[in-house]
Design a protein around this motif. Structure first.
Motif, PDB file in Angstrom:
ATOM      1  N   TYR A   1     -13.798   0.931  -5.636  1.00  0.00           N
ATOM      2  CA  TYR A   1     -14.640  -0.238  -5.356  1.00  0.00           C
ATOM      3  C   TYR A   1     -15.937   0.167  -4.636  1.00  0.00           C
ATOM      4  O   TYR A   1     -16.889  -0.567  -4.621  1.00  0.00           O
ATOM      5  CB  TYR A   1     -13.902  -1.236  -4.460  1.00  0.00           C
ATOM      6  CG  TYR A   1     -12.962  -2.172  -5.189  1.00  0.00           C
ATOM      7  CD1 TYR A   1     -13.351  -3.461  -5.518  1.00  0.00           C
ATOM      8  CD2 TYR A   1     -11.669  -1.770  -5.510  1.00  0.00           C
ATOM      9  CE1 TYR A   1     -12.469  -4.338  -6.153  1.00  0.00           C
ATOM     10  CE2 TYR A   1     -10.788  -2.636  -6.146  1.00  0.00           C
ATOM     11  CZ  TYR A   1     -11.193  -3.918  -6.464  1.00  0.00           C
ATOM     12  OH  TYR A   1     -10.326  -4.778  -7.092  1.00  0.00           O
TER      13      TYR A   1
ATOM     14  N   ILE B   1       0.826  -1.207   0.000  1.00  0.00           N
ATOM     15  CA  ILE B   1       0.000   0.000   0.000  1.00  0.00           C
ATOM     16  C   ILE B   1       0.857   1.253   0.000  1.00  0.00           C
ATOM     17  O   ILE B   1       1.808   1.372   0.780  1.00  0.00           O
ATOM     18  CB  ILE B   1      -0.959   0.008   1.206  1.00  0.00           C
ATOM     19  CG1 ILE B   1      -1.988  -1.116   1.058  1.00  0.00           C
ATOM     20  CG2 ILE B   1      -1.670   1.354   1.342  1.00  0.00           C
ATOM     21  CD1 ILE B   1      -2.929  -1.266   2.232  1.00  0.00           C
TER      22      ILE B   1
ATOM     23  N   ASP C   1     -13.725   6.208  -4.109  1.00  0.00           N
ATOM     24  CA  ASP C   1     -13.337   4.825  -3.856  1.00  0.00           C
ATOM     25  C   ASP C   1     -13.687   4.038  -5.108  1.00  0.00           C
ATOM     26  O   ASP C   1     -14.854   3.951  -5.489  1.00  0.00           O
ATOM     27  CB  ASP C   1     -14.099   4.287  -2.636  1.00  0.00           C
ATOM     28  CG  ASP C   1     -13.789   2.831  -2.319  1.00  0.00           C
ATOM     29  OD1 ASP C   1     -13.093   2.171  -3.114  1.00  0.00           O
ATOM     30  OD2 ASP C   1     -14.268   2.348  -1.269  1.00  0.00           O
TER      31      ASP C   1
ATOM     32  N   GLN D   1      -7.268  -1.376  -5.039  1.00  0.00           N
ATOM     33  CA  GLN D   1      -8.264  -0.417  -4.570  1.00  0.00           C
ATOM     34  C   GLN D   1      -7.606   0.930  -4.320  1.00  0.00           C
ATOM     35  O   GLN D   1      -6.458   1.020  -3.858  1.00  0.00           O
ATOM     36  CB  GLN D   1      -8.941  -0.914  -3.292  1.00  0.00           C
ATOM     37  CG  GLN D   1     -10.134  -0.059  -2.867  1.00  0.00           C
ATOM     38  CD  GLN D   1     -11.057  -0.778  -1.896  1.00  0.00           C
ATOM     39  OE1 GLN D   1     -10.713  -1.823  -1.357  1.00  0.00           O
ATOM     40  NE2 GLN D   1     -12.246  -0.224  -1.689  1.00  0.00           N
TER      41      GLN D   1
ATOM     42  N   TYR E   1     -14.544  -0.011   0.649  1.00  0.00           N
ATOM     43  CA  TYR E   1     -13.387  -0.360   1.487  1.00  0.00           C
ATOM     44  C   TYR E   1     -13.908  -0.658   2.892  1.00  0.00           C
ATOM     45  O   TYR E   1     -14.968  -0.183   3.316  1.00  0.00           O
ATOM     46  CB  TYR E   1     -12.362   0.780   1.513  1.00  0.00           C
ATOM     47  CG  TYR E   1     -12.599   1.826   2.571  1.00  0.00           C
ATOM     48  CD1 TYR E   1     -12.018   1.700   3.832  1.00  0.00           C
ATOM     49  CD2 TYR E   1     -13.408   2.922   2.324  1.00  0.00           C
ATOM     50  CE1 TYR E   1     -12.237   2.663   4.822  1.00  0.00           C
ATOM     51  CE2 TYR E   1     -13.642   3.890   3.297  1.00  0.00           C
ATOM     52  CZ  TYR E   1     -13.043   3.749   4.547  1.00  0.00           C
ATOM     53  OH  TYR E   1     -13.269   4.682   5.526  1.00  0.00           O
TER      54      TYR E   1
ATOM     55  N   VAL F   1      -8.514   4.706  -2.581  1.00  0.00           N
ATOM     56  CA  VAL F   1      -9.458   5.419  -1.734  1.00  0.00           C
ATOM     57  C   VAL F   1      -8.862   6.761  -1.332  1.00  0.00           C
ATOM     58  O   VAL F   1      -7.685   6.836  -0.966  1.00  0.00           O
ATOM     59  CB  VAL F   1      -9.785   4.608  -0.457  1.00  0.00           C
ATOM     60  CG1 VAL F   1     -10.801   5.350   0.402  1.00  0.00           C
ATOM     61  CG2 VAL F   1     -10.286   3.219  -0.807  1.00  0.00           C
TER      62      VAL F   1
ATOM     63  N   ASN G   1      -5.849  -8.732  -1.430  1.00  0.00           N
ATOM     64  CA  ASN G   1      -6.284  -7.872  -0.333  1.00  0.00           C
ATOM     65  C   ASN G   1      -5.088  -7.496   0.524  1.00  0.00           C
ATOM     66  O   ASN G   1      -4.176  -8.315   0.748  1.00  0.00           O
ATOM     67  CB  ASN G   1      -7.325  -8.574   0.534  1.00  0.00           C
ATOM     68  CG  ASN G   1      -8.665  -8.701  -0.154  1.00  0.00           C
ATOM     69  OD1 ASN G   1      -8.867  -8.167  -1.246  1.00  0.00           O
ATOM     70  ND2 ASN G   1      -9.589  -9.395   0.477  1.00  0.00           N
TER      71      ASN G   1
ATOM     72  N   SER H   1      -3.947  -4.762   4.037  1.00  0.00           N
ATOM     73  CA  SER H   1      -4.439  -3.833   5.057  1.00  0.00           C
ATOM     74  C   SER H   1      -3.297  -2.996   5.597  1.00  0.00           C
ATOM     75  O   SER H   1      -2.122  -3.378   5.528  1.00  0.00           O
ATOM     76  CB  SER H   1      -5.117  -4.597   6.206  1.00  0.00           C
ATOM     77  OG  SER H   1      -4.177  -5.412   6.887  1.00  0.00           O
TER      78      SER H   1
ATOM     79  N   THR I   1     -15.464   9.482   3.002  1.00  0.00           N
ATOM     80  CA  THR I   1     -14.975   8.989   1.718  1.00  0.00           C
ATOM     81  C   THR I   1     -15.193  10.030   0.625  1.00  0.00           C
ATOM     82  O   THR I   1     -16.309  10.496   0.409  1.00  0.00           O
ATOM     83  CB  THR I   1     -15.678   7.680   1.319  1.00  0.00           C
ATOM     84  OG1 THR I   1     -15.471   6.704   2.338  1.00  0.00           O
ATOM     85  CG2 THR I   1     -15.144   7.156   0.007  1.00  0.00           C
TER      86      THR I   1
ATOM     87  N   LEU J   1      -7.977  -3.044   2.051  1.00  0.00           N
ATOM     88  CA  LEU J   1      -8.190  -2.692   0.645  1.00  0.00           C
ATOM     89  C   LEU J   1      -8.182  -3.927  -0.233  1.00  0.00           C
ATOM     90  O   LEU J   1      -7.366  -4.833  -0.058  1.00  0.00           O
ATOM     91  CB  LEU J   1      -7.100  -1.729   0.163  1.00  0.00           C
ATOM     92  CG  LEU J   1      -6.937  -0.408   0.916  1.00  0.00           C
ATOM     93  CD1 LEU J   1      -5.850   0.429   0.244  1.00  0.00           C
ATOM     94  CD2 LEU J   1      -8.239   0.360   0.986  1.00  0.00           C
ATOM     95  N   LYS J   2      -9.069  -3.950  -1.214  1.00  0.00           N
ATOM     96  CA  LYS J   2      -9.114  -5.018  -2.211  1.00  0.00           C
ATOM     97  C   LYS J   2      -7.988  -4.796  -3.226  1.00  0.00           C
ATOM     98  O   LYS J   2      -7.328  -3.757  -3.230  1.00  0.00           O
ATOM     99  CB  LYS J   2     -10.483  -5.024  -2.893  1.00  0.00           C
ATOM    100  CG  LYS J   2     -11.632  -5.442  -1.981  1.00  0.00           C
ATOM    101  CD  LYS J   2     -12.945  -5.443  -2.748  1.00  0.00           C
ATOM    102  CE  LYS J   2     -14.062  -6.035  -1.890  1.00  0.00           C
ATOM    103  NZ  LYS J   2     -14.293  -5.228  -0.659  1.00  0.00           N
TER     104      LYS J   2
ATOM    105  N   ASN K   1      -3.694   0.505  -3.075  1.00  0.00           N
ATOM    106  CA  ASN K   1      -3.184  -0.857  -3.001  1.00  0.00           C
ATOM    107  C   ASN K   1      -2.579  -1.223  -4.350  1.00  0.00           C
ATOM    108  O   ASN K   1      -3.294  -1.380  -5.340  1.00  0.00           O
ATOM    109  CB  ASN K   1      -4.312  -1.828  -2.633  1.00  0.00           C
ATOM    110  CG  ASN K   1      -3.806  -3.256  -2.462  1.00  0.00           C
ATOM    111  OD1 ASN K   1      -2.614  -3.527  -2.568  1.00  0.00           O
ATOM    112  ND2 ASN K   1      -4.725  -4.183  -2.197  1.00  0.00           N
TER     113      ASN K   1
END
Length: 576
Positions: A553, A513, A551, A569, A556, A571, A535, A537, A548, A565-566, A530
């Motif tokens: 996706y 990340i 995003d 992703q 999150y 954000v 995935n 974190s 937010t 986070l996928k 990400n």
């Protein structure tokens, strides 16, 4: 544009900067301006839209798509050259700086295009190619005709009776940068292809010719200039012998001669200040000080530079590491946190596609990874540059055989590889991945024949994936790459913190990340990206209330202090 001053906080000192710090007194931030707040869209006109069926994009094609360009939320357009040219280097070999190449259209077409942009609030940046001209330019035809021609000193010549000139490297020619011309028994200099002789900037008449050309276009209404290869314009005319292997550090030995700054100050007085236009240099030298010397406001030279470290880290299929990525952008931000301004970009006409080099072009991850990269570009300090097609996630085109290549750089590199006895299979693997031809395929407008680019035979093969990747299919999809790009340009426009705010890297060592904050006064944004296909974190216990902003996706998750986070992703959160 309303003028105002933003006071920056003290810049974050980023660990790992390999260059000497800039010694400077604290000074107030230069005045905010349109080219700092803008979002630039680069168009390669040959590949954008063809309206007359000859297979080549044209100015009327750009006019036809002006509403689309406006819909992107961009505020500036830079177009690659459309001047009269033999097209040895796709227009970067200019034979007449005041004429439009007929296949692109007419001067009237250009004026209609410019008016159309201005009506939509879009500024226009002209590509100025004045390190060199075409060998078909009238100046060079005169220059090579005789040694006593008035244009002789418009170029660099070495009399053959002095013997062979000292070796200088050419970026496109394996034989070197001096080319023998039998007409006057002399060698001329070409940093690029032999058809692109270098102009002699040490001759004041040449400089005045260039300023007059820039004035010609400024008076037509262009808003800015992109100075192609300009860090190489000034030469050391003592022609020293450089050490063996010096070409591996080309910019150090061939770029940023001290006289260049004298010429830029002169250009500023003659054109930039007089016409209130913007100018950006291709390249930024080899140190942070070089870059500041080009763009710091008190020097009265240029306003912006873009460096190549961001693309140099991903020249081969082995790719880059996120650690490298964070380091490059954090160091450059730190160096320009108090003054000066740079561009933020990940692709252009000289590189392969953004998603292939920095994202994941597989069908599963192409959309989120391109959205993630566009989120990055539009949330960093500096002016973001987006290359046509990256707003829809266009990808590289597979070209495993040298016979399909038309680019003078690719062909020159191949000849060099042959001459040096390199492993040609490995060479072609790298070329197929990194060639700039990947970024020059026709724009993919829809799923009709030739992707809606032309009704004729396209000058270059359209990427086979155009039925899946095109503007029409993404335009009505709220979750598409295209509409995410549109949302991000609005987010940037609506939040000056993303333009002028301080940047702070968070958890530098995180393997997946890229997290950073942007802060302006009481306003603070948190950006979480990400860069992995799984995935991941990041624990941020100090972060409490957030809202937010965007995003890709739209879902999150947060588990206590952990932001989860996928894959790919992106954000942006506003701190409450």
């Amino acid at each position: 544009m309303k003028k105002f001053l933003w006071q920056l906080l003290i810049a974050l000192l980023v660990v790992g900067c390999t260059q000497a710090p800039i010694k400077e007194e604290a000074k107030p931030l230069e005045e905010a301006t349109w080219w700092k707040e803008g979002v630039l869209y680069q168009i390669y006109p040959q590949s954008f839209k063809d309206t007359d069926g000859d297979g080549f994009g044209d100015l009327n094609g750009v006019i036809e798509k002006l509403d689309y360009i406006q819909s992107l939320g961009v505020t500036m357009v830079w177009m690659n050259p459309f001047f009269d040219s033999p097209l040895v280097d796709n227009g970067y070999d200019v034979s007449d700086y005041r004429a439009i190449l007929p296949r692109y259209g007419t001067m009237e077409d250009f004026e209609r295009m410019l008016d159309g942009m201005h009506e939509r609030g879009i500024k226009f940046v002209l590509d100025v190619v004045v390190n060199h001209s075409s060998n078909q330019h009238e100046w060079f035809l005169q220059s090579r005709s005789s040694r006593d021609n008035p244009y002789r000193d418009y170029y660099h010549w070495w009399p053959a009776e002095k013997g062979e000139p000292p070796y200088r490297h050419s970026l496109f020619d394996p034989g070197g940068a001096w080319e023998y011309d039998s007409l006057t028994n002399a060698y001329y200099l070409h940093t690029f292809a032999e058809e692109q002789p270098d102009l002699n900037w040490e001759n004041p008449k040449v400089r005045q010719e260039v300023y007059d050309i820039m004035k010609f276009w400024a008076e037509k209404g262009v808003d800015g200039f992109r100075m192609d290869a300009f860090q190489f314009a000034s030469k050391d005319t003592t022609w020293p012998e450089f050490p063996e292997g010096h070409e591996k550090d080309f910019i150090k030995w061939y770029g940023m001669r001290p006289q260049l700054h004298e010429y830029l100050k002169e250009m500023n007085r003659e054109v930039i200040e007089k016409y209130d236009v913007f100018a950006v240099a291709e390249g930024a030298g080899s140190t942070f000080q070089d870059a500041h010397d080009l763009v710091d406001a008190e020097r009265k030279e240029l306003q912006m530079a873009y460096h190549f470290e961001s693309v140099d880290m991903s020249r081969t299929p082995e790719g880059y590491t996120l650690s490298q990525f964070k380091d490059v952008f954090s160091r450059w931000d730190s160096a320009f946190s108090k003054k000066g301004w740079i561009a933020i970009f990940l692709s252009n006409h000289d590189n392969s596609r953004l998603v292939n080099r920095f994202g994941n072009p597989s069908p599963e991850f192409r959309t989120p990874s391109t959205q993630m990269l566009n989120t990055f570009l539009l949330s960093m300090r500096g002016t973001p540059y987006t290359y046509y097609g990256d707003e829809i996630g266009m990808t590289n085109i597979d070209m495993p055989n040298i016979e399909e290549y038309v680019d003078v750089e690719a062909i020159g590199k191949y000849k060099t590889a042959v001459a040096n006895g390199e492993d040609l299979a490995e060479f072609m693997k790298v070329l197929n991945y990194s060639s700039r031809e990947n970024g020059r395929t026709p724009m993919q407008w829809d799923d009709s024949e030739n992707a809606g680019f032309t009704t004729g035979t396209p000058w270059k093969r359209v990427n086979e994936n155009y039925k899946e990747i095109n503007v029409a299919s993404q335009d009505s999809d709220p979750n598409s790459i295209l509409n995410h790009f549109r949302k991000m340009t609005k987010v940037r426009k609506d939040n000056p913190v993303l333009v002028y705010g301080d940047y702070e890297l968070i958890q530098k060592e995180h393997p997946d990340i890229y997290a950073y904050s942007r802060t302006l006064g009481e306003e603070k944004m948190l950006v979480l990206l990400n860069f992995s296909n799984q995935n991941s974190s990041i624990d941020l216990p100090e972060i409490e209330g957030v809202e937010t902003v965007i995003d890709n996706y739209k879902d999150y998750t947060r588990d206590g202090a952990a932001f989860v986070l996928k894959p790919y992703q992106a954000v942006i959160l506003k701190m409450k």
